[in-house]
Design an enzyme around this catalytic site. Structure first.
Site, PDB file in Angstrom:
ATOM      1  N   ASP A 134       0.797  -1.232   0.000  1.00 17.06           N
ATOM      2  CA  ASP A 134       0.000   0.000   0.000  1.00 17.06           C
ATOM      3  C   ASP A 134       0.831   1.284   0.000  1.00 17.06           C
ATOM      4  OD1 ASP A 134      -2.332   1.541   0.050  1.00 17.06           O
ATOM      5  OD2 ASP A 134      -2.311   1.641   2.223  1.00 17.06           O
ATOM      6  N   CYS A 194     -21.245   0.376  -9.492  1.00 16.84           N
ATOM      7  CA  CYS A 194     -20.344   1.060  -8.558  1.00 16.84           C
ATOM      8  C   CYS A 194     -20.277   2.551  -8.851  1.00 16.84           C
ATOM      9  CB  CYS A 194     -18.940   0.442  -8.602  1.00 16.84           C
ATOM     10  SG  CYS A 194     -18.148   0.481 -10.220  1.00 16.84           S
ATOM     11  N   CYS A 198     -21.597   5.660  -6.152  1.00 22.93           N
ATOM     12  CA  CYS A 198     -20.643   6.567  -5.499  1.00 22.93           C
ATOM     13  C   CYS A 198     -21.366   7.802  -4.972  1.00 22.93           C
ATOM     14  CB  CYS A 198     -19.549   6.970  -6.475  1.00 22.93           C
ATOM     15  SG  CYS A 198     -18.303   8.046  -5.727  1.00 22.93           S
ATOM     16  N   CYS A 243     -18.838   1.688  -3.213  1.00 20.53           N
ATOM     17  CA  CYS A 243     -18.562   1.123  -4.535  1.00 20.53           C
ATOM     18  C   CYS A 243     -18.275  -0.374  -4.463  1.00 20.53           C
ATOM     19  CB  CYS A 243     -17.408   1.861  -5.216  1.00 20.53           C
ATOM     20  SG  CYS A 243     -15.823   1.700  -4.391  1.00 20.53           S
ATOM     21  N   CYS A 247     -21.196  -3.692  -5.829  1.00 19.28           N
ATOM     22  CA  CYS A 247     -20.656  -4.580  -6.862  1.00 19.28           C
ATOM     23  C   CYS A 247     -21.300  -5.969  -6.794  1.00 19.28           C
ATOM     24  CB  CYS A 247     -19.146  -4.699  -6.696  1.00 19.28           C
ATOM     25  SG  CYS A 247     -18.369  -5.823  -7.873  1.00 19.28           S
TER      26      CYS A 247
END
Length: 376
Positions: A134, A194, A198, A243, A247
């Site tokens: 990350d 998605c 938002c 989001c 899905c």
């Protein structure tokens, strides 16, 4: 050295140490990602938390001499709490996003990656490795996509057939030339759920995110949150899952493979009012082990105030008045003033008028005046 055999041994070992999926790719530059990052920079869609040097984000050779391959790993995390707590009148709760439940995933993945590195060096002592999770330079998603972990969804997450997008990603760059795995075919098709889900329109289009408008990013900022985003925050105090929950690939996906990822419901979904007065020491003790604490308590407290306004929690008025009158931080005082105006009532009105006479900070005064005009 039999590289084919070594690859298979690494795959088998990865299963033993709690890696849920593993893939291999080359250490070639990520040219397509470079173009996308340049475009993001031009549009000012970046969050500012990323590595500034785009070349380092797309060229593994700049990060490890003689880089030949990258091993991508994925660990599945829970999407539901085994033990639930309810938000109710007088005891309203905020919510941390699923990726922040349990022990900080950076710690979990680094431990797995270190074991993987040790295993490789035991087999090939001369091998060099560099791991990251990350916060490293490479784009985890680009690595995982090319290594066949999953496809890059329209929600800007890697979606795996097995675990949906509820996976943490990490990678090891190595000097060993492994046979690369095949990337996976994009399965999003015409689905646009998605993007439609938002809350702020931050998903400009499938695969393109304006981080500056993304709630996941906004909850991590430390300044005054623009009014247009406060209304969209709801009771989120860190991150956003909209989001992902929208899905279809995530429907029914909920995995509890790793004990350290299991959320404490009182941490993952904490009571809001106690957060307003929490000390640094208590915050570190209770929230320090989770990834959502990395920016400190200020953003969490600001978001908790906004959440109380979202609930129009009249039982929080006295707490908010105290924060507005005595907290040393203008961002917190100003947000409390806004929240009081949203909740309304005589006590809130009188407190705002009193604060108007005492307050010295221009931004807070602006919030108070706007609040008074709103109540009236």
């Amino acid at each position: 050295m039999n590289v084919i055999q070594l690859k298979q041994e690494i795959i088998e070992y990865s299963k033993k140490i709690g890696i849920d999926k593993i893939g291999f790719t080359t250490a070639n530059p990520f040219d397509e990602m470079k173009n996308r990052l340049i475009r993001q920079q031009e549009l000012q869609y970046q969050s500012g938390f990323e590595e500034k040097d785009i070349e380092k984000r797309v060229n593994p050779a700049l990060l490890l001499d003689e880089a030949r391959s990258i091993i991508s790993i994925a660990l599945a995390y829970p999407s539901k709490m085994s033990q639930r707590v309810e938000s109710k009148k007088g005891e309203r709760r905020g919510i941390f996003c699923r990726a922040s439940w349990g022990v900080d995933y950076h710690i979990i993945l680094r431990e797995r990656l270190q074991k993987l590195e040790d295993f490789i060096k035991e087999k090939v002592p001369e091998a060099k490795c560099k791991s990251m999770v990350d916060t490293g330079e490479l784009v985890d998603r680009a690595v995982a996509e090319r290594a066949g972990i999953g496809w890059s969804g329209k929600n800007c997450s890697i979606i795996t057939p097995e675990f949906g997008s509820y996976v943490y990603l990490g990678e090891v760059i190595t000097t060993i030339s492994f046979e690369p795995d095949q990337p996976m075919e994009d399965r999003c098709g015409t689905c646009n759920k998605c993007v439609e889900a938002c809350p702020t329109g931050a998903l400009v289009q499938g695969g393109q995110l304006n981080s500056q408008a993304c709630i996941a990013f906004l909850t991590q900022t430390k300044g005054v949150l623009p009014v247009e985003f406060r209304e969209k925050l709801g009771n989120r105090i860190y991150g956003c899952d909209s989001c992902q929950t929208a899905c279809p690939e995530n429907k029914g996906k909920d995995f509890h493979f790793h004990a350290e990822m299991e959320p404490d419901p009182e941490i993952a979904k904490p009571l809001l009012k106690p957060l307003l007065q929490i000390s640094n020491r208590d915050f570190k003790e209770h929230f320090g082990p989770i990834s959502g604490s990395w920016r400190g308590k200020k953003p969490i407290q600001r978001n908790a105030i906004i959440a109380l306004a979202h609930f129009k929690d009249e039982t929080a008025v006295d707490d908010l008045i105290e924060v507005m009158m005595v907290d040393s931080r203008p961002v917190i005082r100003g947000t409390a003033a806004w929240a009081l105006s949203k909740i309304g009532g005589n006590s809130a009105h009188l407190a705002l008028e009193k604060a108007l006479l005492k307050e010295k900070d221009d931004e807070v005064l602006k919030e108070i005046n706007q609040g008074l005009s709103f109540i009236k």
